[in-house]
Design a protein around this motif. Structure first.
Motif, PDB file in Angstrom:
ATOM      1  N   GLY A  43       0.798  -1.214   0.000  1.00  0.00           N
ATOM      2  CA  GLY A  43       0.000   0.000   0.000  1.00  0.00           C
ATOM      3  C   GLY A  43       0.834   1.270   0.000  1.00  0.00           C
ATOM      4  N   GLU A  44       2.113   1.166   0.375  1.00  0.00           N
ATOM      5  CA  GLU A  44       3.022   2.314   0.404  1.00  0.00           C
ATOM      6  C   GLU A  44       3.643   2.617  -0.949  1.00  0.00           C
ATOM      7  N   ILE A  45       3.556   1.690  -1.861  1.00  0.00           N
ATOM      8  CA  ILE A  45       4.224   1.852  -3.157  1.00  0.00           C
ATOM      9  C   ILE A  45       3.315   2.629  -4.100  1.00  0.00           C
ATOM     10  N   LYS A  46       3.800   3.811  -4.488  1.00  0.00           N
ATOM     11  CA  LYS A  46       3.067   4.699  -5.386  1.00  0.00           C
ATOM     12  C   LYS A  46       3.977   5.058  -6.547  1.00  0.00           C
ATOM     13  N   PRO A  47       3.548   4.981  -7.787  1.00  0.00           N
ATOM     14  CA  PRO A  47       2.269   4.435  -8.189  1.00  0.00           C
ATOM     15  C   PRO A  47       2.195   2.940  -7.869  1.00  0.00           C
ATOM     16  N   GLU A  48       0.973   2.465  -7.736  1.00  0.00           N
ATOM     17  CA  GLU A  48       0.706   1.077  -7.367  1.00  0.00           C
ATOM     18  C   GLU A  48       1.332   0.107  -8.370  1.00  0.00           C
ATOM     19  N   VAL A  49       1.791  -1.027  -7.855  1.00  0.00           N
ATOM     20  CA  VAL A  49       2.279  -2.109  -8.702  1.00  0.00           C
ATOM     21  C   VAL A  49       1.267  -3.245  -8.660  1.00  0.00           C
ATOM     22  N   GLN A  50       1.208  -4.004  -9.733  1.00  0.00           N
ATOM     23  CA  GLN A  50       0.315  -5.156  -9.771  1.00  0.00           C
ATOM     24  C   GLN A  50       1.038  -6.357  -9.163  1.00  0.00           C
ATOM     25  N   TRP A  51       0.328  -7.107  -8.315  1.00  0.00           N
ATOM     26  CA  TRP A  51       0.939  -8.252  -7.643  1.00  0.00           C
ATOM     27  C   TRP A  51      -0.037  -9.424  -7.633  1.00  0.00           C
ATOM     28  N   THR A  52       0.518 -10.593  -7.383  1.00  0.00           N
ATOM     29  CA  THR A  52      -0.273 -11.800  -7.185  1.00  0.00           C
ATOM     30  C   THR A  52       0.321 -12.577  -6.018  1.00  0.00           C
ATOM     31  N   HIS A  53      -0.411 -13.567  -5.563  1.00  0.00           N
ATOM     32  CA  HIS A  53       0.088 -14.372  -4.447  1.00  0.00           C
ATOM     33  C   HIS A  53       1.156 -15.342  -4.912  1.00  0.00           C
ATOM     34  N   GLY A  54       2.212 -15.454  -4.118  1.00  0.00           N
ATOM     35  CA  GLY A  54       3.187 -16.519  -4.278  1.00  0.00           C
ATOM     36  C   GLY A  54       2.749 -17.645  -3.363  1.00  0.00           C
ATOM     37  N   PRO A  55       3.580 -18.645  -3.193  1.00  0.00           N
ATOM     38  CA  PRO A  55       3.195 -19.775  -2.343  1.00  0.00           C
ATOM     39  C   PRO A  55       3.155 -19.413  -0.861  1.00  0.00           C
ATOM     40  N   THR A  56       2.262 -20.097  -0.156  1.00  0.00           N
ATOM     41  CA  THR A  56       2.249 -20.092   1.305  1.00  0.00           C
ATOM     42  C   THR A  56       2.930 -21.377   1.715  1.00  0.00           C
ATOM     43  N   SER A  57       3.876 -21.290   2.638  1.00  0.00           N
ATOM     44  CA  SER A  57       4.523 -22.514   3.110  1.00  0.00           C
ATOM     45  C   SER A  57       4.471 -22.561   4.627  1.00  0.00           C
ATOM     46  N   THR A  58       4.462 -23.775   5.146  1.00  0.00           N
ATOM     47  CA  THR A  58       4.418 -23.974   6.590  1.00  0.00           C
ATOM     48  C   THR A  58       5.527 -24.914   7.021  1.00  0.00           C
ATOM     49  N   GLY A  59       6.046 -24.650   8.205  1.00  0.00           N
ATOM     50  CA  GLY A  59       7.019 -25.535   8.829  1.00  0.00           C
ATOM     51  C   GLY A  59       6.345 -26.202  10.013  1.00  0.00           C
TER      52      GLY A  59
END
Length: 175
Positions: A43-59
């Motif tokens: 939310g701090e990055i202006k102008p906005e960048v487009q992003w998607t989710h990477g993997p969620t990993s658990t230990g």
């Protein structure tokens, strides 16, 4: 509260103080907190960048969430991009643990006051990766993030494509 020795490793969970006593955080709570941290920095990055989710990993007692920026961050703009994130993390009270100043693969590694590891690394073709790693918490199931990406979700696509979104600012060839 359990203490962990560096040489011995963590066993069990770490409790965090909450209102009215001890509150036990589980892996889903930690994943939710990771999402909050990721939302805040993006939310701090202006102008906005487009992003998607990477993997969620658990230990055994931790969780990691990743967001992958699909906007091309040109070599000329990488320093500015890293600077925006570095300044935000410092203002937020994060401890900067390391900075990789390599021109090809720069990165920033920091830690929040509540023990989460946060990082920004730039990979091939200017693709930025944000990752948050939790501290050791109580084991639980972890659902996928409920924060919708601000572009295509790439569900079921692995590996994710290289960045393919042009920004007049972030993708510019000149600083």
């Amino acid at each position: 509260m359990m203490l962990c020795l560096v040489l011995a490793g963590c066993v069990g969970e770490i409790s965090s103080p909450g209102p009215g006593g001890q509150e036990k955080m589980n892996m889903q709570d930690a994943a939710n907190r990771a999402d909050q941290l990721l939302d805040a920095v993006l939310g701090e990055i202006k102008p906005e960048v487009q992003w998607t989710h990477g993997p969620t990993s658990t230990g055994s007692c931790d969780v990691s969430r990743m967001r992958v920026v699909m906007t091309v961050v040109s070599e000329a703009r990488r320093g500015s991009f890293l600077g925006v994130v570095d300044r935000f993390w410092r203002r937020s009270g994060y401890r900067i643990k390391a900075v990789n100043k390599n021109v090809d693969v720069p990165a920033i590694y920091a830690q929040t006051k509540d023990g989460y590891g946060v990082s920004l690394s730039i990979g091939g073709e200017g693709q930025a990766f944000f990752e948050v790693d939790s501290r050791c918490v109580q084991e639980s199931e972890v659902a996928e993030s409920t924060t919708p990406p601000n572009g295509p979700g790439y569900e079921g696509v692995y590996p994710l494509p290289r960045p393919d979104v042009h920004s007049d600012f972030w993708s510019a060839a000149a600083p």
